[in-house]
Design a protein around this motif. Structure first.
Motif, short mmCIF file in Angstrom:
data_model
loop_
_atom_site.label_atom_id
_atom_site.label_comp_id
_atom_site.label_asym_id
_atom_site.label_seq_id
_atom_site.Cartn_x
_atom_site.Cartn_y
_atom_site.Cartn_z
N UNK A 34 31.69 61.36 33.31
CA UNK A 34 32.05 60.27 32.40
C UNK A 34 33.04 59.32 33.08
N UNK A 35 34.02 59.87 33.79
CA UNK A 35 34.99 59.05 34.50
C UNK A 35 34.34 58.19 35.57
N UNK A 36 33.37 58.77 36.28
CA UNK A 36 32.64 58.01 37.29
C UNK A 36 31.75 56.95 36.65
N UNK A 37 31.12 57.29 35.52
CA UNK A 37 30.25 56.35 34.83
C UNK A 37 31.01 55.11 34.38
N UNK A 38 32.27 55.30 33.98
CA UNK A 38 33.10 54.18 33.56
C UNK A 38 33.37 53.20 34.70
N UNK A 39 33.19 53.65 35.92
CA UNK A 39 33.42 52.80 37.09
C UNK A 39 32.11 52.23 37.66
N UNK A 44 28.79 49.35 41.63
CA UNK A 44 27.71 48.38 41.83
C UNK A 44 28.21 47.21 42.69
N UNK A 45 29.38 46.66 42.35
CA UNK A 45 29.94 45.53 43.10
C UNK A 45 30.18 45.93 44.56
N UNK A 46 30.73 47.12 44.77
CA UNK A 46 30.98 47.59 46.14
C UNK A 46 29.66 47.72 46.91
N UNK A 47 28.68 48.38 46.31
CA UNK A 47 27.40 48.61 46.99
C UNK A 47 26.71 47.30 47.31
N UNK A 48 26.68 46.40 46.35
CA UNK A 48 26.05 45.10 46.55
C UNK A 48 26.74 44.33 47.68
N UNK A 91 36.67 38.74 46.08
CA UNK A 91 35.71 38.38 45.04
C UNK A 91 35.03 39.63 44.46
N UNK A 92 34.76 40.60 45.32
CA UNK A 92 34.16 41.85 44.86
C UNK A 92 35.11 42.58 43.92
N UNK A 93 36.38 42.58 44.25
CA UNK A 93 37.38 43.22 43.37
C UNK A 93 37.42 42.51 42.01
N UNK A 94 37.35 41.19 42.03
CA UNK A 94 37.38 40.44 40.77
C UNK A 94 36.21 40.81 39.86
N UNK A 95 35.00 40.88 40.43
CA UNK A 95 33.86 41.21 39.56
C UNK A 95 33.85 42.69 39.19
N UNK A 96 34.46 43.53 40.02
CA UNK A 96 34.50 44.94 39.63
C UNK A 96 35.48 45.16 38.49
N UNK A 97 36.50 44.32 38.40
CA UNK A 97 37.47 44.42 37.32
C UNK A 97 37.00 43.72 36.04
N UNK A 98 36.21 42.66 36.21
CA UNK A 98 35.76 41.88 35.05
C UNK A 98 34.31 41.46 35.28
N UNK A 99 33.43 42.45 35.28
CA UNK A 99 32.03 42.23 35.63
C UNK A 99 31.34 41.22 34.72
N UNK A 102 32.39 35.23 33.26
CA UNK A 102 31.71 34.10 33.91
C UNK A 102 32.51 33.57 35.09
N UNK A 103 33.80 33.41 34.89
CA UNK A 103 34.65 32.85 35.94
C UNK A 103 34.64 33.70 37.19
N UNK A 104 34.75 35.02 37.02
CA UNK A 104 34.79 35.91 38.19
C UNK A 104 33.45 35.94 38.91
N UNK A 105 32.36 35.92 38.15
CA UNK A 105 31.03 35.89 38.77
C UNK A 105 30.80 34.56 39.50
N UNK A 106 31.32 33.47 38.95
CA UNK A 106 31.20 32.18 39.63
C UNK A 106 31.99 32.18 40.94
N UNK A 107 33.18 32.74 40.93
CA UNK A 107 33.96 32.85 42.18
C UNK A 107 33.17 33.65 43.21
N UNK A 108 32.62 34.77 42.79
CA UNK A 108 31.80 35.62 43.66
C UNK A 108 30.61 34.82 44.22
N UNK A 109 29.96 34.07 43.35
CA UNK A 109 28.81 33.27 43.76
C UNK A 109 29.17 32.14 44.71
#
Length: 188
Positions: A34-39, A44-48, A91-99, A102-109
């Motif tokens: 369960x703890x791993x599932x919450x992450x 996903x962000x790390x792997x991608x 950018x990966x850290x930002x989307x992992x914290x707030x997947x 919109x703003x974080x995904x735009x920064x990543x993009x």
């Protein structure tokens, strides 16, 4: 500058950038499934990001192996690629914290688009410095053939992330990796 020195520098910096990605993975709150599932978004962000940078490195390495000489423009273009790539762990850290932000995904993009554009410029400088090398020209043409799909898909992902569906940017990168980039690399 010798081509080997620039290649070694790029390899080292990209290896460091890829290593930094794993340092941002958080520990689970509970040490069970369960703890791993919450992450899951973090993993996903790390792997991608890891595989996206890895495929970029493979492409750069393939092109670079055919090069006989580099120019000062190539050195600066390599620095641009590395600069934008160095922002990718952030950018990966930002989307992992707030997947679902919109703003974080735009920064990543935006960062992924800047990396792609700088890689295209880098490829252009290699061809410019080696105008008579057919292999360099072939790599450039091959890259452009799938980049005509890659860039629009990233732009659509960026627009969708900004307007309707925040994770669209990450999904656009995943789609590009799984459908365009990796299969193209495995063919050769």
């Amino acid at each position: 500058m010798e081509k080997e020195r620039l290649g070694a520098f790029m390899d080292a910096v990209l290896a460091i950038i890829m290593t930094i990605l794993v340092l941002d993975l958080k520990e689970p709150k509970t040490f069970d499934l369960q703890g791993l599932w919450e992450l899951r978004e973090s993993f996903f962000a790390y792997t991608l990001s890891f595989f996206w940078l890895g495929t970029m490195w493979i492409n750069l390495h393939r092109e670079y192996s055919a090069v006989e000489k580099i120019s000062q423009k190539t050195v600066w273009a390599a620095l641009l690629v590395l600069f934008f790539s160095s922002l990718f762990p952030y950018a990966t850290r930002l989307i992992s914290l707030a997947f679902y932000s919109s703003s974080m995904q735009v920064v990543y993009g935006v960062i992924s688009l800047l990396i792609s554009i700088s890689v295209l410029y880098y490829t252009y400088t290699l061809e410019e410095a080696n105008p008579n090398l057919d292999a360099v020209h072939r790599y450039k043409m091959k890259r452009l053939s799938w980049m005509k799909w890659d860039m629009p898909i990233k732009l659509i992902g960026l627009i969708l992330s900004a307007t309707l569906f925040p994770p669209a940017m990450s999904l656009a990168l995943l789609f590009n990796l799984c459908i365009l980039v990796i299969p193209n690399q495995l063919k050769n």
